[in-house]
Design a protein around this motif. Structure first.
Motif, PDB file in Angstrom:
ATOM      1  N   ARG A  75       5.424   3.293  -7.132  1.00 36.42           N
ATOM      2  CA  ARG A  75       6.834   2.905  -7.136  1.00 36.42           C
ATOM      3  C   ARG A  75       7.284   2.444  -5.756  1.00 36.42           C
ATOM      4  O   ARG A  75       8.068   1.510  -5.624  1.00 36.42           O
ATOM      5  N   TYR A  76       6.801   3.156  -4.710  1.00 41.82           N
ATOM      6  CA  TYR A  76       7.199   2.852  -3.339  1.00 41.82           C
ATOM      7  C   TYR A  76       5.953   2.622  -2.481  1.00 41.82           C
ATOM      8  O   TYR A  76       4.886   3.147  -2.769  1.00 41.82           O
ATOM      9  N   THR A  77       6.118   1.881  -1.391  1.00 39.80           N
ATOM     10  CA  THR A  77       5.034   1.716  -0.432  1.00 39.80           C
ATOM     11  C   THR A  77       5.091   2.862   0.574  1.00 39.80           C
ATOM     12  O   THR A  77       6.103   3.554   0.689  1.00 39.80           O
ATOM     13  N   ARG A  78       4.017   3.023   1.308  1.00 43.32           N
ATOM     14  CA  ARG A  78       3.969   4.050   2.344  1.00 43.32           C
ATOM     15  C   ARG A  78       5.042   3.778   3.407  1.00 43.32           C
ATOM     16  O   ARG A  78       5.673   4.695   3.916  1.00 43.32           O
ATOM     17  N   THR A  79       5.267   2.523   3.728  1.00 40.06           N
ATOM     18  CA  THR A  79       6.285   2.146   4.709  1.00 40.06           C
ATOM     19  C   THR A  79       7.679   2.537   4.222  1.00 40.06           C
ATOM     20  O   THR A  79       8.465   3.115   4.978  1.00 40.06           O
ATOM     21  N   GLU A  80       7.978   2.233   2.964  1.00 40.82           N
ATOM     22  CA  GLU A  80       9.293   2.593   2.407  1.00 40.82           C
ATOM     23  C   GLU A  80       9.493   4.107   2.426  1.00 40.82           C
ATOM     24  O   GLU A  80      10.552   4.601   2.830  1.00 40.82           O
ATOM     25  N   MET A  81       8.471   4.850   1.999  1.00 42.16           N
ATOM     26  CA  MET A  81       8.597   6.307   1.989  1.00 42.16           C
ATOM     27  C   MET A  81       8.722   6.842   3.414  1.00 42.16           C
ATOM     28  O   MET A  81       9.486   7.770   3.672  1.00 42.16           O
ATOM     29  N   GLY A  82       7.981   6.231   4.357  1.00 39.23           N
ATOM     30  CA  GLY A  82       8.034   6.673   5.749  1.00 39.23           C
ATOM     31  C   GLY A  82       9.423   6.556   6.348  1.00 39.23           C
ATOM     32  O   GLY A  82       9.846   7.405   7.143  1.00 39.23           O
ATOM     33  N   GLU A  83      10.159   5.508   5.985  1.00 40.19           N
ATOM     34  CA  GLU A  83      11.530   5.355   6.475  1.00 40.19           C
ATOM     35  C   GLU A  83      12.408   6.515   6.022  1.00 40.19           C
ATOM     36  O   GLU A  83      13.225   7.032   6.784  1.00 40.19           O
ATOM     37  N   TYR A  84      12.243   6.937   4.776  1.00 41.48           N
ATOM     38  CA  TYR A  84      13.057   8.035   4.261  1.00 41.48           C
ATOM     39  C   TYR A  84      12.600   9.391   4.791  1.00 41.48           C
ATOM     40  O   TYR A  84      13.404  10.305   4.947  1.00 41.48           O
ATOM     41  N   MET A 128     -12.638   6.503  -5.397  1.00 44.29           N
ATOM     42  CA  MET A 128     -11.498   6.320  -4.530  1.00 44.29           C
ATOM     43  C   MET A 128     -10.361   5.800  -5.393  1.00 44.29           C
ATOM     44  O   MET A 128     -10.571   4.909  -6.224  1.00 44.29           O
ATOM     45  N   VAL A 129      -9.166   6.364  -5.220  1.00 45.97           N
ATOM     46  CA  VAL A 129      -7.997   5.891  -5.952  1.00 45.97           C
ATOM     47  C   VAL A 129      -7.048   5.272  -4.930  1.00 45.97           C
ATOM     48  O   VAL A 129      -6.649   5.933  -3.975  1.00 45.97           O
ATOM     49  N   VAL A 130      -6.723   3.997  -5.143  1.00 46.58           N
ATOM     50  CA  VAL A 130      -5.798   3.301  -4.259  1.00 46.58           C
ATOM     51  C   VAL A 130      -4.473   3.161  -5.001  1.00 46.58           C
ATOM     52  O   VAL A 130      -4.404   2.530  -6.062  1.00 46.58           O
ATOM     53  N   HIS A 131      -3.421   3.764  -4.428  1.00 45.05           N
ATOM     54  CA  HIS A 131      -2.078   3.661  -4.993  1.00 45.05           C
ATOM     55  C   HIS A 131      -1.375   2.527  -4.252  1.00 45.05           C
ATOM     56  O   HIS A 131      -1.340   2.524  -3.029  1.00 45.05           O
ATOM     57  N   ARG A 132      -0.864   1.551  -5.008  1.00 45.18           N
ATOM     58  CA  ARG A 132      -0.222   0.389  -4.407  1.00 45.18           C
ATOM     59  C   ARG A 132       0.678  -0.279  -5.415  1.00 45.18           C
ATOM     60  O   ARG A 132       0.577  -0.059  -6.610  1.00 45.18           O
ATOM     61  N   LYS A 133       1.607  -1.084  -4.892  1.00 45.13           N
ATOM     62  CA  LYS A 133       2.350  -1.972  -5.775  1.00 45.13           C
ATOM     63  C   LYS A 133       1.355  -3.064  -6.159  1.00 45.13           C
ATOM     64  O   LYS A 133       0.478  -3.419  -5.359  1.00 45.13           O
ATOM     65  N   TYR A 144       0.832  -1.210   0.000  1.00 36.03           N
ATOM     66  CA  TYR A 144       0.000   0.000   0.000  1.00 36.03           C
ATOM     67  C   TYR A 144       0.869   1.264   0.000  1.00 36.03           C
ATOM     68  O   TYR A 144       1.837   1.371   0.738  1.00 36.03           O
ATOM     69  N   ALA A 145       0.493   2.247  -0.826  1.00 32.48           N
ATOM     70  CA  ALA A 145       1.225   3.510  -0.909  1.00 32.48           C
ATOM     71  C   ALA A 145       0.390   4.711  -0.473  1.00 32.48           C
ATOM     72  O   ALA A 145       0.872   5.584   0.233  1.00 32.48           O
ATOM     73  N   GLY A 146      -0.861   4.793  -0.917  1.00 33.17           N
ATOM     74  CA  GLY A 146      -1.675   5.955  -0.567  1.00 33.17           C
ATOM     75  C   GLY A 146      -3.107   5.791  -1.037  1.00 33.17           C
ATOM     76  O   GLY A 146      -3.399   5.005  -1.931  1.00 33.17           O
ATOM     77  N   LEU A 147      -3.988   6.571  -0.402  1.00 33.85           N
ATOM     78  CA  LEU A 147      -5.409   6.543  -0.730  1.00 33.85           C
ATOM     79  C   LEU A 147      -5.847   7.966  -1.041  1.00 33.85           C
ATOM     80  O   LEU A 147      -5.585   8.886  -0.278  1.00 33.85           O
ATOM     81  N   GLU A 148      -6.505   8.107  -2.165  1.00 37.51           N
ATOM     82  CA  GLU A 148      -6.970   9.419  -2.626  1.00 37.51           C
ATOM     83  C   GLU A 148      -8.478   9.361  -2.790  1.00 37.51           C
ATOM     84  O   GLU A 148      -8.996   8.434  -3.407  1.00 37.51           O
ATOM     85  N   GLU A 177       4.579  10.959  -0.796  1.00 37.40           N
ATOM     86  CA  GLU A 177       3.664  11.354  -1.866  1.00 37.40           C
ATOM     87  C   GLU A 177       2.501  10.362  -1.873  1.00 37.40           C
ATOM     88  O   GLU A 177       2.717   9.154  -1.751  1.00 37.40           O
ATOM     89  N   VAL A 178       1.284  10.839  -1.998  1.00 38.71           N
ATOM     90  CA  VAL A 178       0.111   9.963  -1.946  1.00 38.71           C
ATOM     91  C   VAL A 178       0.114   8.938  -3.082  1.00 38.71           C
ATOM     92  O   VAL A 178      -0.406   7.841  -2.932  1.00 38.71           O
ATOM     93  N   ASP A 179       0.754   9.274  -4.181  1.00 40.43           N
ATOM     94  CA  ASP A 179       0.759   8.352  -5.325  1.00 40.43           C
ATOM     95  C   ASP A 179       1.905   7.344  -5.270  1.00 40.43           C
ATOM     96  O   ASP A 179       2.069   6.534  -6.179  1.00 40.43           O
ATOM     97  N   GLY A 180       2.703   7.384  -4.198  1.00 39.31           N
ATOM     98  CA  GLY A 180       3.789   6.422  -4.044  1.00 39.31           C
ATOM     99  C   GLY A 180       4.993   6.681  -4.911  1.00 39.31           C
ATOM    100  O   GLY A 180       5.812   5.800  -5.125  1.00 39.31           O
ATOM    101  N   SER A 181       5.137   7.915  -5.410  1.00 42.28           N
ATOM    102  CA  SER A 181       6.257   8.234  -6.294  1.00 42.28           C
ATOM    103  C   SER A 181       7.519   8.634  -5.554  1.00 42.28           C
ATOM    104  O   SER A 181       8.569   8.782  -6.167  1.00 42.28           O
ATOM    105  N   GLY A 182       7.459   8.841  -4.246  1.00 36.81           N
ATOM    106  CA  GLY A 182       8.637   9.219  -3.483  1.00 36.81           C
ATOM    107  C   GLY A 182       8.282  10.107  -2.318  1.00 36.81           C
ATOM    108  O   GLY A 182       7.143  10.131  -1.854  1.00 36.81           O
ATOM    109  N   VAL A 183       9.275  10.864  -1.859  1.00 32.26           N
ATOM    110  CA  VAL A 183       9.125  11.728  -0.685  1.00 32.26           C
ATOM    111  C   VAL A 183       9.167  13.181  -1.121  1.00 32.26           C
ATOM    112  O   VAL A 183      10.031  13.582  -1.905  1.00 32.26           O
ATOM    113  N   GLN A 184       8.235  13.956  -0.619  1.00 32.85           N
ATOM    114  CA  GLN A 184       8.204  15.395  -0.866  1.00 32.85           C
ATOM    115  C   GLN A 184       8.955  16.071   0.276  1.00 32.85           C
ATOM    116  O   GLN A 184       8.694  15.791   1.452  1.00 32.85           O
ATOM    117  N   VAL A 185       9.897  16.949  -0.056  1.00 33.28           N
ATOM    118  CA  VAL A 185      10.708  17.640   0.945  1.00 33.28           C
ATOM    119  C   VAL A 185      10.456  19.136   0.816  1.00 33.28           C
ATOM    120  O   VAL A 185      10.588  19.707  -0.266  1.00 33.28           O
TER     121      VAL A 185
END
Length: 195
Positions: free
Chosen positions: A108-117, A79-84, A67-71, A141-149
Motif C-alpha cells: 500500500r505504501y513505499t518505505r519512503t512514505e512510511m519513513g516520513e510518518y 525472498m519476498v519483495v513488497h512493492r507498489k 519499494y516497501a520492504g524485503l523479507e 511495516e515490512v509488507d508496506g501496510s503502514g507504520v507500527q507504533v
C-alpha cells in the motif's frame, strides 16, 4: 582466596562420592539418550542471504518510489519483495538474483512514505505524551501496510483512530512494549586521581 575455592571444590567432590550401588534387591533405571533429528530447515541459506545483500541496496537506491520492504524466508527458502506494482523493479530484482526464488507482493505504501510518518510520529511524542500516551517506537511495516507504533501501555480510548485522524494519509498498527530503559553501564568504574 584461591585456597578457599579449592578447598570448597574438594569438599563438594568428596561429598558426591557416595555409594553409587543400588540397595539390595533394587536395580538402577536404564537411561537412554535420544538424539533429536537434525534440523531440516536451514537457518541461513547462504545463497539467499547473498542475494538479499545485493537486492536490498538496489531497491533502496533505484526504486525508492515503489519499494516497501524485503523479507527473507529461510523456511521456504525465498525472498519476498513488497512493492507498489513496478515491472522494471521486478525485472531488475530477477536479474540481480538469478537462481533465487522470488515472490513479489503489492504494498500500500513505499518505505519512503512510511519513513516520513515514522519521523512525524516520533517528532510528536511530546504532543501525544500530553494526551496520556507514551510512544516509545515507530517503524515501517515490512509488507508496506503502514507504520507500527509501540506504546508503553494500552492507550486510553482508540488510539489508532486518533493517529488516523491526526495523520490521515497513513495507516497505523499499535503494539504494547515495555518502557525503554537505557542499559546499565557495564564498563569499569572510573578512578579519579586524588590529591
Amino acid at each position: 582466596m584461591r585456597g578457599v575455592v579449592l578447598l570448597v571444590l574438594l569438599l563438594v567432590a568428596v561429598a558426591s562420592c557416595g555409594r553409587n550401588q543400588p540397595e539390595s534387591g533394587r536395580t538402577l533405571p536404564v537411561v537412554t539418550t535420544v538424539t533429536p533429528p537434525p534440523n531440516t530447515t536451514p537457518m541461513n541459506d547462504l545463497a539467499l542471504m547473498a542475494a538479499a545483500d545485493v537486492v536490498q541496496p538496489l531497491l533502496e537506491r533505484k526504486f525508492a518510489n515503489t519499494y516497501a520492504g524485503l523479507e527473507v524466508r529461510n523456511d521456504v527458502p525465498m525472498m519476498v519483495v513488497h512493492r507498489k506494482p513496478d515491472p522494471k523493479l521486478d525485472a531488475e530484482v530477477r536479474e540481480a538474483a538469478p537462481g533465487v526464488r522470488i515472490e513479489f507482493r503489492d504494498a500500500r505504501y513505499t518505505r519512503t512514505e512510511m519513513g516520513e510518518y515514522v519521523k512525524r510520529v516520533m517528532n510528536d511524542t511530546e504532543y501525544w505524551k500530553g494526551r496520556g500516551i507514551s510512544i516509545v517506537s515507530a517503524g515501517p511495516e515490512v509488507d508496506g501496510s503502514g507504520v507500527q507504533v509501540g506504546v508503553v501501555a494500552p492507550p486510553p480510548g482508540n488510539f489508532a483512530r486518533y493517529l488516523d485522524a491526526y495523520y490521515p494519509a497513513m495507516s497505523f498498527r499499535l503494539h504494547s512494549t515495555g518502557e525503554i530503559v537505557p542499559a546499565p553501564y557495564t564498563g569499569s568504574i572510573p578512578v579519579f586521581p586524588t590529591r
